[in-house]
Design a protein around this motif. Structure first.
Motif, PDB file in Angstrom:
ATOM      1  N   THR A 121      -4.108  -1.447   6.772  1.00 36.81           N
ATOM      2  CA  THR A 121      -5.470  -1.289   6.918  1.00 36.81           C
ATOM      3  C   THR A 121      -6.297  -1.183   6.029  1.00 36.81           C
ATOM      4  OG1 THR A 121      -4.700  -0.356   9.310  1.00 36.81           O
ATOM      5  CG2 THR A 121      -7.541  -1.377   9.299  1.00 36.81           C
ATOM      6  N   HIS A 122      -6.272  -0.424   5.227  1.00 34.56           N
ATOM      7  CA  HIS A 122      -7.467  -1.230   3.579  1.00 34.56           C
ATOM      8  C   HIS A 122      -6.506  -0.152   2.314  1.00 34.56           C
ATOM      9  CE1 HIS A 122      -8.344   3.462   5.068  1.00 34.56           C
ATOM     10  NE2 HIS A 122      -8.300   2.836   6.728  1.00 34.56           N
ATOM     11  N   GLY A 123      -7.241  -0.394   1.464  1.00 38.98           N
ATOM     12  CA  GLY A 123      -6.287  -0.174  -0.436  1.00 38.98           C
ATOM     13  C   GLY A 123      -4.768  -1.121  -0.192  1.00 38.98           C
ATOM     14  N   LYS A 124      -5.125  -1.866   0.537  1.00 41.76           N
ATOM     15  CA  LYS A 124      -3.588  -2.353  -0.044  1.00 41.76           C
ATOM     16  C   LYS A 124      -3.593  -3.517  -1.736  1.00 41.76           C
ATOM     17  CE  LYS A 124      -4.150  -5.787   3.501  1.00 41.76           C
ATOM     18  NZ  LYS A 124      -4.833  -4.744   4.545  1.00 41.76           N
ATOM     19  N   THR A 125      -4.781  -3.760  -1.791  1.00 38.51           N
ATOM     20  CA  THR A 125      -5.051  -4.505  -2.866  1.00 38.51           C
ATOM     21  C   THR A 125      -4.904  -4.031  -3.805  1.00 38.51           C
ATOM     22  OG1 THR A 125      -6.595  -6.496  -1.935  1.00 38.51           O
ATOM     23  CG2 THR A 125      -6.405  -6.102  -4.390  1.00 38.51           C
ATOM     24  N   THR A 126      -5.905  -2.634  -4.182  1.00 37.67           N
ATOM     25  CA  THR A 126      -5.651  -1.665  -5.430  1.00 37.67           C
ATOM     26  C   THR A 126      -4.135  -1.683  -5.043  1.00 37.67           C
ATOM     27  OG1 THR A 126      -8.026  -0.904  -4.581  1.00 37.67           O
ATOM     28  CG2 THR A 126      -6.753   0.361  -6.334  1.00 37.67           C
ATOM     29  N   THR A 127      -3.687  -0.791  -3.916  1.00 37.04           N
ATOM     30  CA  THR A 127      -2.390  -0.113  -4.827  1.00 37.04           C
ATOM     31  C   THR A 127      -1.570  -1.374  -4.942  1.00 37.04           C
ATOM     32  OG1 THR A 127      -2.747   1.092  -2.725  1.00 37.04           O
ATOM     33  CG2 THR A 127      -0.426   0.659  -2.945  1.00 37.04           C
ATOM     34  N   THR A 128      -1.360  -2.633  -4.845  1.00 41.50           N
ATOM     35  CA  THR A 128      -0.510  -3.166  -4.619  1.00 41.50           C
ATOM     36  C   THR A 128      -0.875  -3.668  -6.001  1.00 41.50           C
ATOM     37  OG1 THR A 128      -0.887  -4.709  -2.595  1.00 41.50           O
ATOM     38  CG2 THR A 128       0.270  -6.230  -4.671  1.00 41.50           C
ATOM     39  N   SER A 129      -2.334  -3.757  -7.224  1.00 36.89           N
ATOM     40  CA  SER A 129      -2.364  -3.686  -8.406  1.00 36.89           C
ATOM     41  C   SER A 129      -2.187  -2.269  -9.009  1.00 36.89           C
ATOM     42  CB  SER A 129      -3.532  -3.475  -8.746  1.00 36.89           C
ATOM     43  OG  SER A 129      -4.208  -5.051  -7.622  1.00 36.89           O
ATOM     44  N   LEU A 130      -1.610  -1.184  -8.575  1.00 35.48           N
ATOM     45  CA  LEU A 130      -1.300  -0.336  -9.256  1.00 35.48           C
ATOM     46  C   LEU A 130       0.722  -0.553  -9.506  1.00 35.48           C
ATOM     47  CD1 LEU A 130      -4.035   2.157  -7.419  1.00 35.48           C
ATOM     48  CD2 LEU A 130      -3.693   1.936 -10.286  1.00 35.48           C
ATOM     49  N   THR A 131       0.155  -0.668  -8.222  1.00 37.65           N
ATOM     50  CA  THR A 131       2.195  -0.445  -8.885  1.00 37.65           C
ATOM     51  C   THR A 131       2.983  -1.483  -9.529  1.00 37.65           C
ATOM     52  OG1 THR A 131       2.820  -0.532  -5.836  1.00 37.65           O
ATOM     53  CG2 THR A 131       4.012  -0.644  -7.106  1.00 37.65           C
ATOM     54  N   VAL A 132       1.868  -3.081  -9.348  1.00 35.05           N
ATOM     55  CA  VAL A 132       1.883  -3.917 -10.489  1.00 35.05           C
ATOM     56  C   VAL A 132       1.939  -2.719 -11.824  1.00 35.05           C
ATOM     57  CG1 VAL A 132       1.660  -5.806 -11.846  1.00 35.05           C
ATOM     58  CG2 VAL A 132       2.098  -5.811  -9.458  1.00 35.05           C
ATOM     59  N   ALA A 133       0.671  -1.771 -11.974  1.00 35.73           N
ATOM     60  CA  ALA A 133       0.834  -1.451 -13.155  1.00 35.73           C
ATOM     61  C   ALA A 133       1.555  -0.211 -13.742  1.00 35.73           C
ATOM     62  CB  ALA A 133      -0.837  -0.838 -13.336  1.00 35.73           C
ATOM     63  N   ALA A 134       2.115   0.319 -12.604  1.00 33.41           N
ATOM     64  CA  ALA A 134       3.087   1.267 -13.205  1.00 33.41           C
ATOM     65  C   ALA A 134       4.070   0.374 -13.269  1.00 33.41           C
ATOM     66  CB  ALA A 134       3.369   1.742 -11.854  1.00 33.41           C
ATOM     67  N   LEU A 135       4.828  -0.432 -13.332  1.00 32.96           N
ATOM     68  CA  LEU A 135       6.065  -1.619 -13.195  1.00 32.96           C
ATOM     69  C   LEU A 135       6.183  -1.308 -15.104  1.00 32.96           C
ATOM     70  CD1 LEU A 135       7.000  -3.044 -10.454  1.00 32.96           C
ATOM     71  CD2 LEU A 135       7.694  -1.042 -10.900  1.00 32.96           C
ATOM     72  N   ARG A 136       4.736  -2.338 -15.132  1.00 33.79           N
ATOM     73  CA  ARG A 136       4.488  -2.504 -16.606  1.00 33.79           C
ATOM     74  C   ARG A 136       5.103  -1.920 -17.601  1.00 33.79           C
ATOM     75  NH1 ARG A 136       0.535  -7.901 -16.695  1.00 33.79           N
ATOM     76  NH2 ARG A 136       1.144  -9.428 -15.547  1.00 33.79           N
TER      77      ARG A 136
END
Length: 237
Positions: A35-50
């Motif tokens: 319900t909330h937190g999706k945009t930040t978490t998706t971005s953090l996941t990309v940052a983690a992979l990078r």
């Protein structure tokens, strides 16, 4: 435009359908919903992979200056996507790694009752690919897990002692938090977030778990998470 396309006999389809049927069909889809937190978490996941040297494709529901925008076609097999429960659009996706950050009642036009919302999230988890993994916040209703395949791994994320992915020794430095991640019983080095707010500890744990699912070096993934500076706020240049 829709009327004109219909008049010309042009096929029409929805964005979630194109995303699921074409863009993600042959990729390792890592899908973040809640319900909330999706945009930040998706971005953090990309940052983690990078941070771990992986170049994923991604589509994020917000502008991320650090990434040069909200989308990218990467060289890796991983495709990180922010998914929305509105109108059950996330039922078009077949994740290899699926995250549910939380299940709070929203989109009342689609889900008049909590039971209908829970059923929609259960349907999303039911589409996780064979051999995939679901990361689920520890307070998510058990009914959401009812449709999971027997060959899908479940990892819990939270603050409880028995959570598979959790944070210990959380410290607050004037609104910016640091924590020690515990990943499946393994104690990792302290992570100092550049983002403000304790809720971002929760988001970072999910990003770390999703990076682990993708096979990333978790120590390097933690570094990528720590270096993430955030999503552009509405109304700011």
């Amino acid at each position: 435009e829709v009327v004109e396309a219909q008049a010309r006999g042009i096929a029409l389809t929805s964005f979630p359908a194109v995303l699921g049927d074409q863009l993600l069909a042959e990729r390792h889809a890592i899908v973040v919903c809640g319900t909330h937190g999706k945009t930040t978490t998706t971005s953090l996941t990309v940052a983690a992979l990078r941070g771990a040297g992986i170049d994923p494709s991604f589509l994020i529901g917000g502008d991320v200056p650090q990434f040069g925008g909200n989308g990218h076609g990467g060289k890796g097999q991983e495709f990180v996507v922010e998914a929305c429960e509105f109108n059950r659009s996330f039922h078009n996706l077949r994740p290899f790694g699926a995250a549910i950050l939380n299940v709070d009642h929203d989109h009342f036009d689609c889900y008049p009752s909590t039971d209908e919302l829970v059923d929609a999230f259960a349907g999303y988890l039911g589409r996780v690919r064979p051999g995939g993994t679901a990361l689920v916040e520890e307070s998510v209703p058990k009914a959401v897990l009812a449709s999971l395949r027997s060959d899908v791994r479940i990892l819990s994320v939270g603050s409880g002692l028995w959570a598979d992915i959790r944070a210990i020794d959380v410290q607050d430095a004037t609104g910016r938090f640091s924590f020690v991640p515990m990943l499946l019983g393994r104690r990792l080095p302290r992570v100092q977030l550049a983002l403000s707010g304790r809720h971002n500890v929760h988001n970072a744990l999910f990003a770390l778990g999703l990076a682990h699912i993708a096979g990333a070096d978790v120590l390097l993934a933690c570094r990528g998470i720590a270096e993430f500076t955030g999503v552009r706020q509405i109304g700011r240049a």
